[in-house]
Design a protein around this motif. Structure first.
Motif, mmCIF file in Angstrom:
data_model
loop_
_atom_site.group_PDB
_atom_site.id
_atom_site.type_symbol
_atom_site.label_atom_id
_atom_site.label_comp_id
_atom_site.label_asym_id
_atom_site.label_seq_id
_atom_site.Cartn_x
_atom_site.Cartn_y
_atom_site.Cartn_z
ATOM 1 N N UNK A 52 52.301 33.018 57.475
ATOM 2 C CA UNK A 52 52.560 31.583 57.600
ATOM 3 C C UNK A 52 52.673 30.930 56.229
ATOM 4 N N UNK A 53 51.733 31.228 55.344
ATOM 5 C CA UNK A 53 51.745 30.632 54.004
ATOM 6 C C UNK A 53 52.953 31.128 53.205
ATOM 7 N N UNK A 54 53.275 32.400 53.321
ATOM 8 C CA UNK A 54 54.440 32.936 52.594
ATOM 9 C C UNK A 54 55.737 32.247 53.029
ATOM 10 N N UNK A 101 36.437 30.207 59.569
ATOM 11 C CA UNK A 101 37.837 30.652 59.648
ATOM 12 C C UNK A 101 38.630 30.004 58.510
ATOM 13 N N UNK A 102 38.339 28.743 58.223
ATOM 14 C CA UNK A 102 39.000 28.025 57.130
ATOM 15 C C UNK A 102 38.710 28.695 55.779
ATOM 16 N N UNK A 103 37.437 28.963 55.497
ATOM 17 C CA UNK A 103 37.064 29.591 54.218
ATOM 18 C C UNK A 103 37.673 30.986 54.083
ATOM 19 N N UNK A 104 37.764 31.702 55.204
ATOM 20 C CA UNK A 104 38.406 33.014 55.209
ATOM 21 C C UNK A 104 39.871 32.875 54.781
ATOM 22 N N UNK A 105 40.557 31.882 55.344
ATOM 23 C CA UNK A 105 41.952 31.624 54.976
ATOM 24 C C UNK A 105 42.094 31.266 53.515
ATOM 25 N N UNK A 106 41.197 30.437 53.004
ATOM 26 C CA UNK A 106 41.225 30.056 51.585
ATOM 27 C C UNK A 106 41.026 31.301 50.714
ATOM 28 N N UNK A 108 41.753 34.408 51.457
ATOM 29 C CA UNK A 108 42.992 35.192 51.513
ATOM 30 C C UNK A 108 44.036 34.588 50.584
ATOM 31 N N UNK A 109 44.214 33.272 50.665
ATOM 32 C CA UNK A 109 45.210 32.604 49.817
ATOM 33 C C UNK A 109 44.904 32.826 48.341
ATOM 34 N N UNK A 116 46.990 27.733 48.749
ATOM 35 C CA UNK A 116 45.886 27.387 49.649
ATOM 36 C C UNK A 116 45.986 25.962 50.168
ATOM 37 N N UNK A 117 46.833 25.136 49.557
ATOM 38 C CA UNK A 117 47.016 23.762 50.028
ATOM 39 C C UNK A 117 47.740 23.711 51.377
ATOM 40 N N UNK A 118 48.323 24.834 51.786
ATOM 41 C CA UNK A 118 48.988 24.902 53.087
ATOM 42 C C UNK A 118 47.995 25.156 54.220
ATOM 43 N N UNK A 119 46.738 25.395 53.859
ATOM 44 C CA UNK A 119 45.699 25.628 54.868
ATOM 45 C C UNK A 119 45.005 24.300 55.143
ATOM 46 N N UNK A 120 45.091 23.878 56.397
ATOM 47 C CA UNK A 120 44.555 22.587 56.812
ATOM 48 C C UNK A 120 43.260 22.805 57.597
#
Length: 168
Positions: A52-54, A101-106, A108-109, A116-120
């Protein structure tokens, strides 16, 4: 311990565990939450975040849902070691740290050098998923003690995932 499954899925998992142990006292039952590079259409949670971020798209992740994710690589290592030692029972296989889940995404980014700004960050109530647990974390100390191994940190496993990704 009193078991109170929050939803039908959790109840069927619990009943299946009871039935398996009743029919086979030597069963090895695993409770876990893993991530990996999925094959084909079977994308893992980490795949969805990365892809998604890519693509430059935003992704919403829960800041109030906690879990203890592990990589399939680590999960495979623990399963192999458990079978060699002929361990039976119900075991949690988890990372040492509880993370949202949010911190996990951060993480990964950051590790994959993605935006990481694409993670809301969102609250699970915003998606009307109230029948889902806020704390899905597992305590993997028992299996770690039985196998004399250390539980890894989720960031260590994400770094390993990145390394595997770069060398595939």
């Amino acid at each position: 311990n009193k078991v109170s499954p929050l939803n039908y899925y959790a109840k069927t998992k619990y009943l299946a565990e009871k039935k398996i142990l009743k029919s086979n006292k030597n069963a090895f039952i695993i409770r876990t939450n893993f991530f990996c590079f999925g094959k084909g259409r079977n994308k893992s949670f980490s795949d969805k975040i990365i892809e998604t971020i890519k693509r430059g798209k935003k992704i919403e992740l829960f800041y109030d849902v906690k879990f203890t994710p592990i990589s399939v690589k680590y999960l495979s290592y623990v399963i192999k070691k458990s079978f060699k030692k002929r361990i039976s029972g119900i075991f949690n296989i988890s990372s040492e740290n509880i993370i949202s889940k949010y911190s996990f995404g951060i993480s990964i980014a950051e590790i994959f050098n993605l935006d990481k700004n694409l993670i809301i960050p969102i609250n699970i109530k915003e998606k009307n998923l109230t029948a889902r647990p806020l704390n899905m974390s597992l305590d993997g100390k028992l299996i770690s003690k039985k196998l004399d191994i250390n539980q890894p940190n989720s960031n260590e496993m994400i770094k390993e995932l990145k390394n595997d990704f770069e060398n595939k």
